[in-house]
Design a protein around this motif. Sequence first.
Motif, mmCIF file in Angstrom:
data_model
loop_
_atom_site.group_PDB
_atom_site.id
_atom_site.type_symbol
_atom_site.label_atom_id
_atom_site.label_comp_id
_atom_site.label_asym_id
_atom_site.label_seq_id
_atom_site.Cartn_x
_atom_site.Cartn_y
_atom_site.Cartn_z
ATOM 1 N N MET A 293 0.828 -1.190 0.000
ATOM 2 C CA MET A 293 0.000 0.000 0.000
ATOM 3 C C MET A 293 0.867 1.247 0.000
ATOM 4 O O MET A 293 1.994 1.235 0.482
ATOM 5 C CB MET A 293 -0.941 0.011 1.210
ATOM 6 C CG MET A 293 -0.267 -0.067 2.557
ATOM 7 S SD MET A 293 -1.453 -0.055 3.938
ATOM 8 C CE MET A 293 -1.973 1.672 3.898
ATOM 9 N N GLU A 294 0.337 2.319 -0.602
ATOM 10 C CA GLU A 294 1.039 3.592 -0.616
ATOM 11 C C GLU A 294 0.044 4.733 -0.779
ATOM 12 O O GLU A 294 -1.028 4.562 -1.390
ATOM 13 C CB GLU A 294 2.079 3.644 -1.736
ATOM 14 C CG GLU A 294 1.502 3.499 -3.142
ATOM 15 C CD GLU A 294 2.587 3.462 -4.218
ATOM 16 O OE1 GLU A 294 3.228 4.504 -4.452
ATOM 17 O OE2 GLU A 294 2.782 2.383 -4.810
ATOM 18 N N SER A 295 0.381 5.893 -0.218
ATOM 19 C CA SER A 295 -0.452 7.085 -0.357
ATOM 20 C C SER A 295 -0.032 7.838 -1.617
ATOM 21 O O SER A 295 1.162 8.012 -1.876
ATOM 22 C CB SER A 295 -0.291 7.991 0.859
ATOM 23 O OG SER A 295 -0.852 7.400 2.005
ATOM 24 N N VAL A 296 -1.026 8.283 -2.382
ATOM 25 C CA VAL A 296 -0.754 9.007 -3.625
ATOM 26 C C VAL A 296 -1.761 10.141 -3.774
ATOM 27 O O VAL A 296 -2.848 10.108 -3.197
ATOM 28 C CB VAL A 296 -0.840 8.078 -4.859
ATOM 29 C CG1 VAL A 296 0.226 6.997 -4.814
ATOM 30 C CG2 VAL A 296 -2.231 7.446 -4.980
ATOM 31 N N GLN A 297 -1.374 11.144 -4.546
ATOM 32 C CA GLN A 297 -2.309 12.219 -4.890
ATOM 33 C C GLN A 297 -3.064 11.871 -6.177
ATOM 34 O O GLN A 297 -4.250 12.163 -6.309
ATOM 35 C CB GLN A 297 -1.553 13.534 -5.085
ATOM 36 C CG GLN A 297 -0.892 14.051 -3.823
ATOM 37 C CD GLN A 297 -1.893 14.385 -2.750
ATOM 38 O OE1 GLN A 297 -2.897 15.042 -2.999
ATOM 39 N NE2 GLN A 297 -1.629 13.924 -1.532
ATOM 40 N N GLN A 298 -2.349 11.250 -7.096
ATOM 41 C CA GLN A 298 -2.939 10.809 -8.355
ATOM 42 C C GLN A 298 -2.278 9.492 -8.749
ATOM 43 O O GLN A 298 -1.118 9.249 -8.407
ATOM 44 C CB GLN A 298 -2.723 11.837 -9.469
ATOM 45 C CG GLN A 298 -3.327 13.194 -9.218
ATOM 46 C CD GLN A 298 -3.034 14.167 -10.347
ATOM 47 O OE1 GLN A 298 -3.126 13.822 -11.529
ATOM 48 N NE2 GLN A 298 -2.660 15.389 -9.991
ATOM 49 N N VAL A 299 -2.999 8.670 -9.483
ATOM 50 C CA VAL A 299 -2.401 7.444 -10.005
ATOM 51 C C VAL A 299 -3.157 7.040 -11.266
ATOM 52 O O VAL A 299 -4.375 7.234 -11.368
ATOM 53 C CB VAL A 299 -2.434 6.303 -8.957
ATOM 54 C CG1 VAL A 299 -3.858 5.913 -8.598
ATOM 55 C CG2 VAL A 299 -1.648 5.087 -9.447
ATOM 56 N N THR A 300 -2.420 6.518 -12.226
ATOM 57 C CA THR A 300 -3.024 6.008 -13.463
ATOM 58 C C THR A 300 -2.740 4.514 -13.554
ATOM 59 O O THR A 300 -1.605 4.081 -13.318
ATOM 60 C CB THR A 300 -2.439 6.720 -14.698
ATOM 61 O OG1 THR A 300 -2.754 8.113 -14.627
ATOM 62 C CG2 THR A 300 -3.026 6.134 -15.984
#
Length: 308
Positions: free
Chosen positions: A254-261
């Motif tokens: 798991m990881e925190s992101v602001q945006q991901v595609t």
Amino acid sequence: MTDTSYYVILNANAGTAHAIGATAEMVGALFQANGLTATIDDDDERDLTSRIADAIASDAPTIVAAGGDGTITALAAALVGTDKNLAILPLGTVNALAKDLHVPLDLAAAVAALATGTSHRIDVGEVNGRVFLHKVVVGLIPGLAAGREHIRGRQDTAAKIGFMRYFFRRLTRAKKIVVAIEPSNGHHRVEKVQAIAVASNAYDEGLGQFFSRHSLDRGTLTLYVLRHLTVGDFFRLTSGMLLGHWRSDEALAMESVQQVTIKSRKSMLKVMFDGEVESLQTPLHFTIRPRALSVIVPAVTAEAEVAA
């Protein structure tokens, strides 16, 4: 709250609503008993989009979703960017957002809580421009959830046994999918995975906290990558969630992101979108909209947020 005017969109066919026989008369009487004025729309023959448009066009500052998670998500999507509040009467089967916001699951108690409730702004996720409140899941999970649809509304033992057989059969035969994962603030990679979930904020780890979120306004998405899911993995992860130590499981990253595609060779991917199974066109572009939705929460919830 100072304004006691509400516009209620009632889905009488939602899980709990159907079970208790919820009607416009019943809901209206509860509002009246708490000194609240409400317009109740229970016209299920009209499409939900038209009903929501009428609600937004009304003078009511608070629009109430009296139904399940599907009704709540649809209404929330329309309210993002407006000056109106979303309130919830949890009449569905799962009631995920209501639980996160500590809205009483009893109908009478939920209406009573509106009388002293206060507004609070929460984040919403977006995938390809569509708002979601909980999570979007790709891979094995949507296929398993599709089997659940065949027994929705059935409580008999045969249906439950049949679903469990279907569940474990799919689990043992499940194939991994190949996807490209491109977070805006992380490492781009290609992975072979069993499932991927993108959630608005993060699910808490703690004793008995099963897919629950304490905070809905941290301004981040959380990317969960399930690299494999055998029967053993399933029981280990489930028990880990109940006992409060699932985040460190070796099958899960798991990881925190602001945006991901998320990219795939397939032009369409089956997903579980806030609990509903559907197909979305790839690539899947996820982003977070911080504090974009105003919701009404019980006074005790607001006090706990301030204390935290």
